[in-house]
Motif scaffolding. Structure first.
Motif, PDB file in Angstrom:
ATOM      1  N   LEU A  82      32.210  36.321  38.834  1.00 35.49           N
ATOM      2  CA  LEU A  82      33.265  37.465  38.437  1.00 35.49           C
ATOM      3  C   LEU A  82      32.556  38.625  37.510  1.00 35.49           C
ATOM      4  CD1 LEU A  82      36.572  35.642  38.324  1.00 35.49           C
ATOM      5  CD2 LEU A  82      35.707  36.967  40.064  1.00 35.49           C
ATOM      6  N   PRO A  83      33.239  39.785  37.439  1.00 37.38           N
ATOM      7  CA  PRO A  83      32.917  40.488  36.241  1.00 37.38           C
ATOM      8  C   PRO A  83      33.098  39.905  35.136  1.00 37.38           C
ATOM      9  CG  PRO A  83      34.146  41.856  37.926  1.00 37.38           C
ATOM     10  CD  PRO A  83      34.175  40.371  38.167  1.00 37.38           C
ATOM     11  N   PRO A  84      32.197  40.395  33.706  1.00 34.45           N
ATOM     12  CA  PRO A  84      32.454  39.810  32.473  1.00 34.45           C
ATOM     13  C   PRO A  84      33.694  40.274  32.056  1.00 34.45           C
ATOM     14  CG  PRO A  84      30.705  41.447  32.577  1.00 34.45           C
ATOM     15  CD  PRO A  84      31.156  41.151  33.909  1.00 34.45           C
ATOM     16  N   SER A 122      46.797  45.887  41.337  1.00 31.14           N
ATOM     17  CA  SER A 122      47.382  45.475  42.584  1.00 31.14           C
ATOM     18  C   SER A 122      46.415  44.144  42.943  1.00 31.14           C
ATOM     19  CB  SER A 122      46.725  46.479  43.731  1.00 31.14           C
ATOM     20  OG  SER A 122      47.441  47.780  43.535  1.00 31.14           O
ATOM     21  N   PRO A 123      46.964  43.270  43.969  1.00 36.65           N
ATOM     22  CA  PRO A 123      46.281  42.129  44.165  1.00 36.65           C
ATOM     23  C   PRO A 123      44.963  42.502  44.483  1.00 36.65           C
ATOM     24  CG  PRO A 123      48.344  42.244  45.227  1.00 36.65           C
ATOM     25  CD  PRO A 123      48.243  43.499  44.574  1.00 36.65           C
ATOM     26  N   THR A 124      44.007  41.347  44.475  1.00 38.23           N
ATOM     27  CA  THR A 124      42.550  41.585  44.574  1.00 38.23           C
ATOM     28  C   THR A 124      41.973  40.946  45.901  1.00 38.23           C
ATOM     29  OG1 THR A 124      40.251  41.505  43.375  1.00 38.23           O
ATOM     30  CG2 THR A 124      42.036  39.727  43.150  1.00 38.23           C
ATOM     31  N   SER A 125      40.910  41.322  46.324  1.00 36.35           N
ATOM     32  CA  SER A 125      40.405  40.580  47.458  1.00 36.35           C
ATOM     33  C   SER A 125      38.746  39.936  46.785  1.00 36.35           C
ATOM     34  CB  SER A 125      40.014  41.549  48.746  1.00 36.35           C
ATOM     35  OG  SER A 125      39.288  42.643  48.246  1.00 36.35           O
ATOM     36  N   ALA A 126      38.729  40.309  45.575  1.00 37.13           N
ATOM     37  CA  ALA A 126      37.405  39.679  45.102  1.00 37.13           C
ATOM     38  C   ALA A 126      37.589  38.430  44.834  1.00 37.13           C
ATOM     39  CB  ALA A 126      37.104  40.465  43.596  1.00 37.13           C
ATOM     40  N   VAL A 127      38.694  37.710  44.582  1.00 38.90           N
ATOM     41  CA  VAL A 127      38.874  36.317  44.419  1.00 38.90           C
ATOM     42  C   VAL A 127      39.701  35.507  45.446  1.00 38.90           C
ATOM     43  CG1 VAL A 127      39.786  34.810  42.519  1.00 38.90           C
ATOM     44  CG2 VAL A 127      39.159  36.943  41.838  1.00 38.90           C
ATOM     45  N   SER A 128      38.957  34.744  46.157  1.00 39.87           N
ATOM     46  CA  SER A 128      39.815  33.996  47.043  1.00 39.87           C
ATOM     47  C   SER A 128      39.975  32.500  46.620  1.00 39.87           C
ATOM     48  CB  SER A 128      39.380  34.335  48.370  1.00 39.87           C
ATOM     49  OG  SER A 128      38.003  33.686  48.450  1.00 39.87           O
ATOM     50  N   LEU A 129      41.455  32.382  46.322  1.00 42.41           N
ATOM     51  CA  LEU A 129      41.552  30.677  45.890  1.00 42.41           C
ATOM     52  C   LEU A 129      42.509  29.991  46.810  1.00 42.41           C
ATOM     53  CD1 LEU A 129      42.676  31.545  42.264  1.00 42.41           C
ATOM     54  CD2 LEU A 129      40.672  30.436  42.978  1.00 42.41           C
ATOM     55  N   LYS A 130      41.961  28.842  47.317  1.00 44.69           N
ATOM     56  CA  LYS A 130      42.550  28.184  48.447  1.00 44.69           C
ATOM     57  C   LYS A 130      44.151  27.890  48.011  1.00 44.69           C
ATOM     58  CE  LYS A 130      40.790  25.209  51.519  1.00 44.69           C
ATOM     59  NZ  LYS A 130      39.756  24.370  52.059  1.00 44.69           N
ATOM     60  N   ALA A 131      45.080  28.202  49.008  1.00 44.09           N
ATOM     61  CA  ALA A 131      46.379  27.857  48.384  1.00 44.09           C
ATOM     62  C   ALA A 131      47.014  26.993  49.807  1.00 44.09           C
ATOM     63  CB  ALA A 131      46.966  29.358  48.639  1.00 44.09           C
ATOM     64  N   PRO A 132      47.916  26.281  49.209  1.00 43.12           N
ATOM     65  CA  PRO A 132      48.505  25.477  50.491  1.00 43.12           C
ATOM     66  C   PRO A 132      48.970  26.154  51.859  1.00 43.12           C
ATOM     67  CG  PRO A 132      49.422  25.079  48.076  1.00 43.12           C
ATOM     68  CD  PRO A 132      48.851  26.150  47.821  1.00 43.12           C
TER      69      PRO A 132
ATOM     70  N   ILE B 126      38.734  49.450  42.702  1.00 41.90           N
ATOM     71  CA  ILE B 126      38.708  49.358  41.412  1.00 41.90           C
ATOM     72  C   ILE B 126      39.990  48.931  40.742  1.00 41.90           C
ATOM     73  CG2 ILE B 126      36.799  50.646  40.887  1.00 41.90           C
ATOM     74  CD1 ILE B 126      38.329  53.062  40.776  1.00 41.90           C
ATOM     75  N   ASP B 127      39.915  48.287  39.636  1.00 42.14           N
ATOM     76  CA  ASP B 127      41.103  47.753  38.712  1.00 42.14           C
ATOM     77  C   ASP B 127      40.970  48.301  37.436  1.00 42.14           C
ATOM     78  OD1 ASP B 127      42.501  46.254  40.798  1.00 42.14           O
ATOM     79  OD2 ASP B 127      40.781  44.852  40.667  1.00 42.14           O
ATOM     80  N   PRO B 128      42.177  48.718  36.787  1.00 49.62           N
ATOM     81  CA  PRO B 128      42.116  49.166  35.523  1.00 49.62           C
ATOM     82  C   PRO B 128      41.414  48.416  34.536  1.00 49.62           C
ATOM     83  CG  PRO B 128      44.143  49.497  36.281  1.00 49.62           C
ATOM     84  CD  PRO B 128      43.522  48.699  37.059  1.00 49.62           C
ATOM     85  N   GLY B 129      40.453  48.933  33.625  1.00 48.14           N
ATOM     86  CA  GLY B 129      39.875  47.898  32.550  1.00 48.14           C
ATOM     87  C   GLY B 129      38.576  47.358  33.190  1.00 48.14           C
ATOM     88  N   LEU B 130      38.135  47.487  34.529  1.00 46.40           N
ATOM     89  CA  LEU B 130      37.291  46.597  35.160  1.00 46.40           C
ATOM     90  C   LEU B 130      36.250  47.543  35.852  1.00 46.40           C
ATOM     91  CD1 LEU B 130      39.380  43.596  36.474  1.00 46.40           C
ATOM     92  CD2 LEU B 130      37.824  43.447  34.570  1.00 46.40           C
ATOM     93  N   PRO B 131      35.423  48.184  35.020  1.00 44.94           N
ATOM     94  CA  PRO B 131      34.602  49.068  36.000  1.00 44.94           C
ATOM     95  C   PRO B 131      33.703  48.577  37.006  1.00 44.94           C
ATOM     96  CG  PRO B 131      33.943  49.142  33.622  1.00 44.94           C
ATOM     97  CD  PRO B 131      35.165  48.437  33.722  1.00 44.94           C
ATOM     98  N   LYS B 132      33.248  49.331  38.059  1.00 44.62           N
ATOM     99  CA  LYS B 132      32.196  48.443  38.897  1.00 44.62           C
ATOM    100  C   LYS B 132      31.424  49.605  39.484  1.00 44.62           C
ATOM    101  CE  LYS B 132      34.903  45.928  41.962  1.00 44.62           C
ATOM    102  NZ  LYS B 132      35.579  45.596  43.206  1.00 44.62           N
ATOM    103  N   LYS B 133      30.260  48.987  39.624  1.00 46.27           N
ATOM    104  CA  LYS B 133      29.166  49.811  40.140  1.00 46.27           C
ATOM    105  C   LYS B 133      29.036  49.829  41.831  1.00 46.27           C
ATOM    106  CE  LYS B 133      25.857  49.859  36.326  1.00 46.27           C
ATOM    107  NZ  LYS B 133      24.763  49.141  35.845  1.00 46.27           N
ATOM    108  N   ALA B 134      28.709  51.126  42.359  1.00 48.50           N
ATOM    109  CA  ALA B 134      28.676  51.057  43.726  1.00 48.50           C
ATOM    110  C   ALA B 134      27.386  52.038  43.916  1.00 48.50           C
ATOM    111  CB  ALA B 134      29.664  51.705  44.393  1.00 48.50           C
ATOM    112  N   ARG B 135      26.856  51.762  45.172  1.00 48.33           N
ATOM    113  CA  ARG B 135      25.756  52.640  45.722  1.00 48.33           C
ATOM    114  C   ARG B 135      26.413  53.802  46.824  1.00 48.33           C
ATOM    115  NH1 ARG B 135      22.218  47.677  46.475  1.00 48.33           N
ATOM    116  NH2 ARG B 135      20.910  47.706  44.466  1.00 48.33           N
ATOM    117  N   LEU B 136      26.009  54.866  46.537  1.00 51.03           N
ATOM    118  CA  LEU B 136      26.403  55.973  47.734  1.00 51.03           C
ATOM    119  C   LEU B 136      25.029  56.252  48.161  1.00 51.03           C
ATOM    120  CD1 LEU B 136      28.587  58.275  45.517  1.00 51.03           C
ATOM    121  CD2 LEU B 136      29.202  55.974  46.632  1.00 51.03           C
TER     122      LEU B 136
END
Lengths: 189, 192
Positions: A82-84, A122-132, B126-136
């Protein structure tokens, strides 16, 4: 009564009505503008989650025909790739269905996290955790075929910066209730 | 007679004024068009919902990508321009979905759709506080490379919403007409 005095009187009357009409414009122009803009303003407000309705911890609130209750909000620490300085956060709700027409009442359902600065995740799609199996997201619940009296378990997953986890609180918006939205307090609040 | 003349002159003046208003008024598409946020390479360009910083531009003749575990090389009749951009959300989560490359002559190139499966392409959430890189990634003509402008917006119809306009500056051309820094193959399987 001479023709001249009649003329003078009608001139006076005309002047009076002209003045009244001009004054009336002061009222009518803003009224006409407001009337014209009413639908646009209503649409604009109806698309945004503007006014929070506070829900105390452990309480449920009637919203979009059902009773919403926040059951848990927790971080899933220790995940790799995940991002730092980011933390996945899970928000769990228990919703007792009142009016089962969810496809109408829950349209545009949006669960979000809001921090002290007003930033919204908003909800993310970057993390997918298994749910019941019986756990839905807000959108999938719309098509779950739930009946009146059923209880739906909802879970949404978010990705937030670590320093924001101290002040985030969950919120729920539905098109049928906008511009109002539910803003849940946590146990520690 | 004088009064008639005065009326005619007044009418002509009014006509001229109306004509002036008509020819000078902006087109409807401009009135409700995107609102530009200007910047250049390396600047953080701040729009309403997102912030974009174009970090670098690379040019190559071929692109190497991973496709379902297999390596594939994409060639082009022009040149590949790959811009690395760092995005950040302002106040709420959003998605940046649209970018185009506007050459010096005004020709605009949309992002390539040939690599839709590769990692790190738009749309990027993108989410606030979480910058993200992308390639165009754009496939452009070599003569549209220098002094180009990068246009980035959240969605296709960004009416009355921000559009980042990032000028990428001059690019020196080599003897073959391609940019001097053109590499033969750019490896997109490497992380951004």
């Amino acid at each position: 009564m001479t023709a001249r005095s009649l003329d003078w009187e009608s001139g006076q009357g005309e002047r009076k009505w002209r003045r009244r009409s001009l004054w009336a414009l002061l009222l009518l122009v803003p009224l006409a503008l407001a009337g014209q803009a009413y639908d646009s303003v209503k649409t604009l407000l109806g698309g945004e989650d503007l006014f929070p309705r506070q829900v105390a911890w452990g309480q449920s609130a009637h919203f979009g025909g059902s009773d919403w209750k926040l059951t848990d909000l927790r971080g899933a620490f220790g995940m790799s790739s995940l991002p730092p300085d980011s933390v996945p956060v899970l928000a769990d709700f228990s919703v007792k269905v009142g009016d089962p027409d969810l496809q109408k009442l829950w349209l545009g359902c949006k669960v979000m996290l809001i921090d002290a600065e007003g930033r919204r995740w908003s909800p993310t799609s970057a993390v997918s955790l298994k749910a019941p199996g019986d756990v839905h997201t807000c959108v999938s619940a719309i098509f779950s075929g739930a009946r009146r009296g059923d209880t739906l378990n909802l879970r949404e997953t978010f990705l937030v910066p670590r320093q924001a986890t101290k002040t985030i609180r969950p919120a729920v918006g539905l098109a049928s209730e906008r511009p109002h939205f539910l803003f849940f307090q946590l146990e520690k609040d | 007679m004088m009064r008639k003349m005065a009326n005619v002159i007044l009418l002509l003046l009014a006509t001229a004024l109306c004509y002036g208003l008509q020819v000078s008024k902006p087109h409807y598409a401009e009135l409700i068009g995107p609102i530009p946020a200007y910047g250049k390479l390396g600047d953080a360009v701040v729009g309403r919902g997102f912030e974009a910083r174009a970090a670098k531009v690379a040019f190559s003749r071929n692109l190497k990508v991973d496709r379902y575990g297999q390596t594939k090389v994409f060639t082009t009749g022009g040149i590949w321009a790959v811009v690395t951009v760092e995005f950040a959300a302002s106040a709420q989560s959003t998605t940046v979905a649209v970018a185009s490359w506007r050459g010096p002559t005004g020709l605009a190139y949309d992002q390539t759709e040939r690599l839709s499966f590769a990692d790190g392409l738009l749309p990027v959430a993108i989410d606030p506080g979480l910058p993200k890189k992308a390639r165009l990634i754009f496939e452009v003509r070599p003569d549209e490379v220098s002094n180009a402008t990068l246009l980035i917006s959240e969605k296709l119809m960004s009416a009355l919403d921000s559009q980042a306009e990032i000028s990428l500056g001059p690019v020196a051309a080599g003897a073959d007409g391609l940019p001097a820094e053109t590499v033969d193959t750019l490896d997109l399987t490497q992380p951004i």
